[in-house]
Design a protein around this motif. Structure first.
Motif, short mmCIF file in Angstrom:
data_model
loop_
_atom_site.label_atom_id
_atom_site.label_comp_id
_atom_site.label_asym_id
_atom_site.label_seq_id
_atom_site.Cartn_x
_atom_site.Cartn_y
_atom_site.Cartn_z
N GLU A 155 -6.47 -2.36 1.22
CA GLU A 155 -5.50 -2.32 0.13
C GLU A 155 -4.33 -1.39 0.48
OE1 GLU A 155 -8.84 -1.84 -0.38
OE2 GLU A 155 -9.28 -3.82 -1.20
N GLU A 156 -4.67 -0.21 1.03
CA GLU A 156 -3.62 0.75 1.40
C GLU A 156 -2.74 0.18 2.51
OE1 GLU A 156 -5.67 5.07 0.50
OE2 GLU A 156 -6.45 3.86 2.16
N MET A 157 -3.35 -0.49 3.46
CA MET A 157 -2.59 -1.11 4.53
C MET A 157 -1.68 -2.22 3.99
SD MET A 157 -2.44 -0.13 7.50
CE MET A 157 -2.80 -0.36 9.18
N THR A 158 -2.21 -3.00 3.08
CA THR A 158 -1.44 -4.09 2.48
C THR A 158 -0.24 -3.55 1.71
OG1 THR A 158 -3.44 -5.43 2.32
CG2 THR A 158 -1.58 -6.10 0.95
N VAL A 159 -0.44 -2.47 0.97
CA VAL A 159 0.67 -1.86 0.23
C VAL A 159 1.75 -1.40 1.19
CG1 VAL A 159 1.33 0.17 -1.15
CG2 VAL A 159 -0.68 -1.18 -1.80
N ARG A 160 1.34 -0.76 2.27
CA ARG A 160 2.31 -0.26 3.26
C ARG A 160 3.08 -1.42 3.89
NH1 ARG A 160 4.29 4.58 3.66
NH2 ARG A 160 4.04 5.52 5.67
N LYS A 161 2.39 -2.47 4.24
CA LYS A 161 3.05 -3.63 4.83
C LYS A 161 3.98 -4.30 3.82
CE LYS A 161 -0.02 -4.62 8.60
NZ LYS A 161 0.83 -4.34 9.73
N LYS A 162 3.60 -4.32 2.55
CA LYS A 162 4.45 -4.91 1.50
C LYS A 162 5.74 -4.09 1.35
CE LYS A 162 5.34 -7.35 -2.33
NZ LYS A 162 6.69 -7.85 -2.19
N VAL A 163 5.62 -2.78 1.38
CA VAL A 163 6.80 -1.91 1.29
C VAL A 163 7.74 -2.21 2.45
CG1 VAL A 163 7.58 0.49 1.47
CG2 VAL A 163 5.67 -0.09 -0.04
N PHE A 164 7.18 -2.34 3.66
CA PHE A 164 7.98 -2.65 4.83
C PHE A 164 8.63 -4.02 4.69
CE2 PHE A 164 8.42 -4.33 9.19
CZ PHE A 164 9.34 -3.41 9.67
N PHE A 165 7.87 -5.01 4.26
CA PHE A 165 8.41 -6.36 4.08
C PHE A 165 9.56 -6.34 3.07
CE2 PHE A 165 8.76 -10.47 2.06
CZ PHE A 165 8.83 -11.32 3.15
N ASP A 166 9.39 -5.60 1.99
CA ASP A 166 10.43 -5.53 0.97
C ASP A 166 11.72 -4.92 1.51
OD1 ASP A 166 8.73 -6.73 -0.83
OD2 ASP A 166 8.21 -4.87 -1.86
N LYS A 167 11.61 -4.02 2.49
CA LYS A 167 12.82 -3.50 3.14
C LYS A 167 13.54 -4.60 3.91
CE LYS A 167 11.51 1.28 4.06
NZ LYS A 167 11.25 2.27 5.12
N LEU A 168 12.76 -5.49 4.51
CA LEU A 168 13.34 -6.58 5.27
C LEU A 168 13.93 -7.65 4.36
CD1 LEU A 168 10.55 -7.05 7.95
CD2 LEU A 168 12.79 -6.01 8.29
N ASP A 169 13.27 -7.93 3.27
CA ASP A 169 13.67 -8.97 2.32
C ASP A 169 14.74 -8.42 1.39
OD1 ASP A 169 13.81 -11.22 0.70
OD2 ASP A 169 11.99 -10.72 -0.41
N THR A 170 15.96 -8.26 1.92
CA THR A 170 17.01 -7.58 1.16
C THR A 170 17.49 -8.35 -0.06
OG1 THR A 170 18.67 -8.50 2.68
CG2 THR A 170 17.85 -6.27 3.14
N ASP A 171 17.35 -9.68 -0.05
CA ASP A 171 17.78 -10.43 -1.23
C ASP A 171 16.66 -10.60 -2.26
OD1 ASP A 171 16.18 -12.42 -0.14
OD2 ASP A 171 17.84 -13.77 0.34
N GLY A 172 15.47 -10.11 -1.94
CA GLY A 172 14.36 -10.10 -2.89
C GLY A 172 13.80 -11.46 -3.24
N ASN A 173 13.99 -12.47 -2.39
CA ASN A 173 13.51 -13.81 -2.73
C ASN A 173 12.08 -14.07 -2.25
OD1 ASN A 173 13.79 -14.18 0.02
ND2 ASN A 173 15.15 -15.97 -0.14
N GLY A 174 11.43 -13.06 -1.69
CA GLY A 174 10.04 -13.23 -1.27
C GLY A 174 9.85 -13.77 0.13
N SER A 175 10.95 -13.99 0.84
CA SER A 175 10.84 -14.43 2.22
C SER A 175 11.93 -13.74 3.04
CB SER A 175 10.97 -15.95 2.33
OG SER A 175 12.24 -16.37 1.87
N MET A 176 11.70 -13.73 4.34
CA MET A 176 12.66 -13.06 5.22
C MET A 176 13.40 -14.12 6.02
SD MET A 176 12.04 -10.24 8.20
CE MET A 176 10.76 -11.25 8.91
#
Length: 174
Positions: free
Chosen positions: A75-96
């Motif tokens: 769960e902690e790893m998933t949260v960390r990866k989600k935070v990183f993904f959200d940095k990449l997904d600048t338009d917030g549409n759920g995909s990069m």
């Protein structure tokens, strides 16, 4: 228990490159690449203890171990990866998109260039005034040449020249 062993092994594996960086040659002088030795030598005594070498890995581990229980859960790893993904997904549409990935790479490259420039200024600015004079630049160049000219003949062979070229992350003061 199995996760603790895996994480412990991971931390140990992360310290191996530090050993290579802190390696010494036959005359006992430590070769410090890119100032890493200085950053790790937190007490400034010119030696690295195991605690100093593993402190950065321990710090990174602690950031991942959000609940502080000494283990990193999925769960902690998933949260960390989600935070990183959200940095990449600048338009917030759920995909990069490819554009977002390129923008992220560009930003990381620019950050590296800024750190490199700051480190270069720190290395060359002998009087600490925030600028590099032509005298400081020439003195640093002469010092690098003399260091590379291992036989002291005033010319560089191909082997000596390869020592002059900075290795990846290899700016060093001294």
């Amino acid at each position: 228990m199995k996760r603790k062993i895996i994480v412990g092994s991971l931390i140990a594996a992360l310290t191996v490159p530090v050993l290579a960086i802190a390696a010494t040659d036959g005359d006992g002088k430590a070769h410090h690449k890119g100032g890493m030795f200085e950053r790790l030598d937190t007490n400034g005594d010119g030696e690295l203890t195991f605690e100093e070498m593993t402190a950065k890995s321990t710090e990174r581990f602690s950031k991942l171990d959000e609940d502080g229980n000494g283990t990193i859960s999925i769960e902690e790893m998933t949260v960390r990866k989600k935070v990183f993904f959200d940095k990449l997904d600048t338009d917030g549409n759920g995909s990069m998109s490819m554009e977002e990935a390129k923008a992220f790479r560009h930003k990381m490259h620019e950050n590296r260039k800024e750190r490199h420039s700051a480190r270069l200024l720190e290395l060359l600015d002998a009087d600490g005034n925030g600028m590099v004079s032509s005298d400081e630049f020439e003195a640093a160049s002469a010092k690098r040449f003399e260091a590379a000219d291992s036989n002291g003949d005033g010319v560089l062979s191909a082997d000596e020249l390869s020592n002059l070229r900075p290795k990846k992350g290899g700016m060093k003061k001294g």
